[in-house]
Design a protein around this motif. Structure first.
Motif, mmCIF file in Angstrom:
data_model
loop_
_atom_site.group_PDB
_atom_site.id
_atom_site.type_symbol
_atom_site.label_atom_id
_atom_site.label_comp_id
_atom_site.label_asym_id
_atom_site.label_seq_id
_atom_site.Cartn_x
_atom_site.Cartn_y
_atom_site.Cartn_z
ATOM 1 N N ALA A 103 -39.176 12.008 -23.628
ATOM 2 C CA ALA A 103 -40.215 13.025 -23.817
ATOM 3 C C ALA A 103 -40.176 14.062 -22.702
ATOM 4 O O ALA A 103 -40.308 15.274 -22.963
ATOM 5 C CB ALA A 103 -41.587 12.357 -23.873
ATOM 6 N N ASP A 104 -39.995 13.627 -21.452
ATOM 7 C CA ASP A 104 -39.918 14.575 -20.332
ATOM 8 C C ASP A 104 -38.707 15.482 -20.471
ATOM 9 O O ASP A 104 -38.770 16.685 -20.172
ATOM 10 C CB ASP A 104 -39.852 13.814 -19.009
ATOM 11 C CG ASP A 104 -41.152 13.112 -18.658
ATOM 12 O OD1 ASP A 104 -42.189 13.423 -19.272
ATOM 13 O OD2 ASP A 104 -41.120 12.239 -17.766
ATOM 14 N N THR A 105 -37.576 14.925 -20.910
ATOM 15 C CA THR A 105 -36.351 15.716 -21.070
ATOM 16 C C THR A 105 -36.514 16.753 -22.171
ATOM 17 O O THR A 105 -36.101 17.913 -22.022
ATOM 18 C CB THR A 105 -35.166 14.787 -21.379
ATOM 19 O OG1 THR A 105 -34.980 13.869 -20.285
ATOM 20 C CG2 THR A 105 -33.877 15.565 -21.576
ATOM 21 N N LEU A 106 -37.137 16.348 -23.286
ATOM 22 C CA LEU A 106 -37.359 17.288 -24.380
ATOM 23 C C LEU A 106 -38.318 18.393 -23.973
ATOM 24 O O LEU A 106 -38.132 19.566 -24.349
ATOM 25 C CB LEU A 106 -37.896 16.548 -25.605
ATOM 26 C CG LEU A 106 -36.926 15.575 -26.275
ATOM 27 C CD1 LEU A 106 -37.630 14.810 -27.391
ATOM 28 C CD2 LEU A 106 -35.704 16.300 -26.820
ATOM 29 N N THR A 107 -39.339 18.055 -23.196
ATOM 30 C CA THR A 107 -40.274 19.076 -22.721
ATOM 31 C C THR A 107 -39.561 20.079 -21.820
ATOM 32 O O THR A 107 -39.723 21.293 -21.969
ATOM 33 C CB THR A 107 -41.440 18.417 -21.963
ATOM 34 O OG1 THR A 107 -42.164 17.571 -22.859
ATOM 35 C CG2 THR A 107 -42.378 19.461 -21.393
ATOM 36 N N ALA A 108 -38.761 19.579 -20.874
ATOM 37 C CA ALA A 108 -38.025 20.476 -19.978
ATOM 38 C C ALA A 108 -37.049 21.341 -20.744
ATOM 39 O O ALA A 108 -36.842 22.510 -20.405
ATOM 40 C CB ALA A 108 -37.288 19.656 -18.924
ATOM 41 N N GLY A 109 -36.444 20.799 -21.809
ATOM 42 C CA GLY A 109 -35.451 21.532 -22.582
ATOM 43 C C GLY A 109 -36.016 22.631 -23.453
ATOM 44 O O GLY A 109 -35.248 23.365 -24.098
ATOM 45 N N ALA A 110 -37.348 22.763 -23.486
ATOM 46 C CA ALA A 110 -38.029 23.894 -24.129
ATOM 47 C C ALA A 110 -37.642 24.082 -25.583
ATOM 48 O O ALA A 110 -37.491 25.207 -26.064
ATOM 49 C CB ALA A 110 -37.772 25.179 -23.337
ATOM 50 N N GLY A 111 -37.485 22.964 -26.301
ATOM 51 C CA GLY A 111 -37.261 23.048 -27.735
ATOM 52 C C GLY A 111 -35.829 23.153 -28.173
ATOM 53 O O GLY A 111 -35.559 23.172 -29.379
ATOM 54 N N LEU A 143 -44.783 20.304 -9.061
ATOM 55 C CA LEU A 143 -43.782 19.464 -9.713
ATOM 56 C C LEU A 143 -43.547 19.872 -11.162
ATOM 57 O O LEU A 143 -43.133 19.058 -11.981
ATOM 58 C CB LEU A 143 -44.199 17.994 -9.633
ATOM 59 C CG LEU A 143 -43.870 17.327 -8.290
ATOM 60 C CD1 LEU A 143 -44.424 15.913 -8.260
ATOM 61 C CD2 LEU A 143 -42.368 17.308 -8.051
ATOM 62 N N ALA A 144 -43.820 21.123 -11.486
ATOM 63 C CA ALA A 144 -43.495 21.642 -12.812
ATOM 64 C C ALA A 144 -41.977 21.662 -12.992
ATOM 65 O O ALA A 144 -41.216 21.575 -12.018
ATOM 66 C CB ALA A 144 -44.064 23.050 -12.962
ATOM 67 N N PRO A 145 -41.486 21.773 -14.238
ATOM 68 C CA PRO A 145 -40.043 21.902 -14.449
ATOM 69 C C PRO A 145 -39.465 23.068 -13.658
ATOM 70 O O PRO A 145 -40.157 24.030 -13.314
ATOM 71 C CB PRO A 145 -39.938 22.138 -15.963
ATOM 72 C CG PRO A 145 -41.137 21.453 -16.524
ATOM 73 C CD PRO A 145 -42.226 21.683 -15.506
ATOM 74 N N LEU A 189 -33.677 18.844 -16.968
ATOM 75 C CA LEU A 189 -34.624 18.030 -16.217
ATOM 76 C C LEU A 189 -33.932 17.498 -14.972
ATOM 77 O O LEU A 189 -32.788 17.027 -15.019
ATOM 78 C CB LEU A 189 -35.127 16.864 -17.072
ATOM 79 C CG LEU A 189 -36.165 15.946 -16.422
ATOM 80 C CD1 LEU A 189 -37.465 16.680 -16.131
ATOM 81 C CD2 LEU A 189 -36.430 14.729 -17.315
ATOM 82 N N ALA A 190 -34.617 17.556 -13.850
ATOM 83 C CA ALA A 190 -34.039 17.166 -12.558
ATOM 84 C C ALA A 190 -33.396 15.784 -12.621
ATOM 85 O O ALA A 190 -33.944 14.849 -13.206
ATOM 86 C CB ALA A 190 -35.138 17.176 -11.492
ATOM 87 N N SER A 191 -32.229 15.673 -12.012
ATOM 88 C CA SER A 191 -31.483 14.418 -11.825
ATOM 89 C C SER A 191 -30.969 13.793 -13.112
ATOM 90 O O SER A 191 -30.502 12.657 -13.100
ATOM 91 C CB SER A 191 -32.315 13.394 -11.035
ATOM 92 O OG SER A 191 -32.423 13.795 -9.684
ATOM 93 N N ASN A 192 -31.005 14.541 -14.227
ATOM 94 C CA ASN A 192 -30.345 14.060 -15.435
ATOM 95 C C ASN A 192 -28.839 14.313 -15.410
ATOM 96 O O ASN A 192 -28.114 13.771 -16.241
ATOM 97 C CB ASN A 192 -30.935 14.742 -16.676
ATOM 98 C CG ASN A 192 -32.113 13.990 -17.266
ATOM 99 O OD1 ASN A 192 -32.458 12.895 -16.813
ATOM 100 N ND2 ASN A 192 -32.750 14.562 -18.271
ATOM 101 N N SER A 193 -28.356 15.128 -14.482
ATOM 102 C CA SER A 193 -26.942 15.520 -14.515
ATOM 103 C C SER A 193 -26.014 14.386 -14.099
ATOM 104 O O SER A 193 -24.988 14.147 -14.746
ATOM 105 C CB SER A 193 -26.705 16.742 -13.640
ATOM 106 O OG SER A 193 -27.130 16.507 -12.314
ATOM 107 N N LEU A 194 -26.332 13.683 -13.009
ATOM 108 C CA LEU A 194 -25.476 12.567 -12.609
ATOM 109 C C LEU A 194 -25.447 11.508 -13.704
ATOM 110 O O LEU A 194 -24.400 10.917 -13.998
ATOM 111 C CB LEU A 194 -25.972 11.960 -11.293
ATOM 112 C CG LEU A 194 -25.754 12.788 -10.025
ATOM 113 C CD1 LEU A 194 -26.385 12.094 -8.825
ATOM 114 C CD2 LEU A 194 -24.275 13.045 -9.763
ATOM 115 N N LEU A 195 -26.598 11.266 -14.325
ATOM 116 C CA LEU A 195 -26.651 10.287 -15.408
ATOM 117 C C LEU A 195 -25.763 10.711 -16.568
ATOM 118 O O LEU A 195 -25.004 9.900 -17.112
ATOM 119 C CB LEU A 195 -28.096 10.116 -15.882
ATOM 120 C CG LEU A 195 -28.286 9.001 -16.912
ATOM 121 C CD1 LEU A 195 -28.167 7.642 -16.245
ATOM 122 C CD2 LEU A 195 -29.622 9.126 -17.618
#
Length: 530
Positions: free
Chosen positions: A72-80, A282-284, A380-386
């Motif tokens: 849910a956090d990733t989808l929110t940051a991805g703005a649709g 701590l906003a996106p 979303l922050a720190s999703n890149s290494l994952l």
């Protein structure tokens, strides 16, 4: 036919030695494949080592957190614009990917109770970011993977820049053309080339990226016939150490500093994120970077300040940031840190499936160079290494699986030295910084495109600098074309002449290919815009 000095063979050539590339190479070797890793610089010179905050992953030991919440956090940051299925699959694979990384020697920080330590970054609803070395996670990930590659005696071809994918008459990849540091050509014959070359932060004068981030892999993929998407979404990190006007890589001040309680202040010492977003500081990232940019414009200041003076034991918790601050004469325990946004992460890239396959047979991509659908309009922050860990491993398995499928015999392939437009790097960076940073409009984007085109001359790259300049020239035009086509503001793409989000544009990402003349062409639905 261009003469080459040497040829070699492999089952798969991996271009890039960051988290995605080395993960893919190690996994491919374990699957019994002959692997060669090609990198144009030292093995640890890419962007991975500069990642600070951590790996965003749900391990099941944080009460109230879940993979669903991370999704849910990733989808929110991805703005649709994130692909919900891609987000769910990649994040669900996270725990196993981190376990494999730890088995390869990576050491993460521990909490007093022995569980992995956690921090929080912008856009996250929970403390789920797992750090290493306080704020040196990327360096630890890189160290562990390089050590594992060394232990396995994985062939590493350093100091060689990838020039172009070799293809047969059907367009299927048959290898890779490279140049060494002296400009001498070589060829690696292989039925699979896996790109893990990172992003294109060097399109801008100020960036968190190292000098290697010139978009070579993405340019190579486009020239090979691949499709790119979401190139207009260039994420600017909100907090980069400001030490005066500078060109090149700037030290990052990780979002985890704000996650632990630091706050942003304007030149008058007022908090300005309160009221901008429910998560305030701590906003996106796109929200915070935009707010900082507006604050700077309104106050005429060169920077804002990040007040971390209330954080206990800053030097121990954030040793990398502390060292950068002290080198600049700043004591973050006693005074606020001057910060500004800088170009950081390319949310778009080569379009792949969730196993790294591109539209070009035999060409794969993983990591920042790829567009899997995870990031959408803003990472979303720190999703890149994952993502690098997960998709790197998936791509290795895809290469191995595809190798078991019979392919027609490759036809004769010419090793052609392509003549391509090359513009001076300074011209490209200046044009992109002025017109395609945080806040863009049609007139500026068109003027920047004209400036790059007018400065470009057609030639054959003969060394690493030429290959990089060709890539930056192509990607500048590609990013400008995509940004000019998307007439709305969404995520980290902000159009001052179209300031509102328009969900007409949510139906699909903008896809980009090269036409017969090698020029970027943007496609949206059935419409085409050059």
């Amino acid at each position: 036919m261009t003469a080459v000095l040497w040829e070699a063979e492999a089952d798969v050539v991996v271009v890039g030695s960051g988290v995605a590339g080395l993960t893919a190479a190690l996994d491919a070797a374990e699957l019994g494949m002959r692997v060669v890793v090609v990198t144009k610089d030292a093995v640890d010179a890419g962007s991975t080592g500069y990642a600070q905050g951590g790996v965003a992953v749900v391990l099941g030991d944080v009460p109230g957190d879940s993979v669903e919440a991370h999704v849910a956090d990733t989808l929110t940051a991805g703005a649709g614009l994130s692909d919900a299925a891609a987000v769910a699959e990649i994040l669900a694979d996270g725990p196993a990917a981190v376990a494999r990384l730890r088995a390869r020697g990576a050491v993460f920080d521990s909490a007093p109770d022995g569980r992995p330590a956690r921090t929080r970054e912008g856009g996250h609803s929970a403390f789920r970011v797992v750090p290493a070395g306080g704020d040196a996670t990327g360096a630890e990930v890189e160290r562990a993977l390089v050590a594992a590659a060394t232990d396995r005696r994985l062939p590493l071809l350093v100091g060689h820049v990838a020039v172009d994918a070799l293809r047969d008459g059907s367009g299927t990849v048959t290898g890779l053309a490279v140049l060494d540091d002296a400009g001498r050509p070589g060829v690696l014959r292989a039925p699979a080339v896996l790109l893990a070359t990172g992003g294109y932060g060097q399109l801008y004068l100020s960036t968190t990226n190292p000098a290697t981030a010139t978009g070579d892999g993405l340019a190579l993929a486009l020239r090979a016939g691949a499709t790119a998407a979401d190139l207009e979404f260039v994420q600017f990190h909100p907090t980069v150490l400001y030490t005066g006007p500078a060109v090149g890589r700037r030290p990052l001040v990780t979002e985890a500093v704000r996650g632990e309680g630091a706050v942003l202040l304007d030149r008058a010492g007022r908090r300005f994120m309160t009221g901008v977003h429910p998560l305030a500081d701590l906003a996106p990232r796109d929200v915070v970077a935009g707010a900082i940019t507006r604050t700077l414009a309104a106050t005429g200041a060169d920077c804002v300040h990040l007040d971390a003076t209330a954080l206990p034991d800053f030097a121990r918790r954030f040793p990398t940031v502390h060292a950068a601050c002290r080198a600049a004469g700043i004591d973050p325990a006693r005074e606020p840190i001057p910060v500004t946004p800088a170009a950081h992460y390319a949310c778009g890239g080569v379009v792949t499936d969730l196993h790294g396959r591109t539209a070009v047979p035999g060409l794969y991509a993983a990591g920042e160079v790829a567009r899997t659908g995870l990031h959408g309009a803003n990472r979303l922050a720190s999703n890149s290494l994952l993502e690098g860990l997960v998709v790197g491993a998936r791509a290795a398995r895809a290469v191995a699986a595809d190798a078991r499928t019979p392919r027609p015999a490759a036809g004769e392939c010419l090793v052609a030295a392509p003549a391509v437009p090359l513009a001076p790097r300074g011209v490209v960076q200046q044009a992109m910084t002025v017109a395609a940073g945080i806040g863009r409009d049609a007139a500026g984007l068109a003027a920047a495109s004209d400036r790059v085109e007018a400065a470009a001359v057609v030639g054959v790259p003969v060394d690493r600098a030429g290959v990089e300049d060709a890539a930056l020239t192509l990607l500048a035009q590609a990013v400008l074309a995509a940004a000019g086509t998307r007439t709305e503001s969404r995520g980290c793409h902000v159009r001052t002449d179209f300031p509102e989000r328009d969900d007409v544009w949510q139906r699909a990402s903008l896809e980009l290919t090269l036409d017969a003349a090698g020029q970027p062409v943007v496609r949206t639905g059935t419409a085409v815009a050059a």
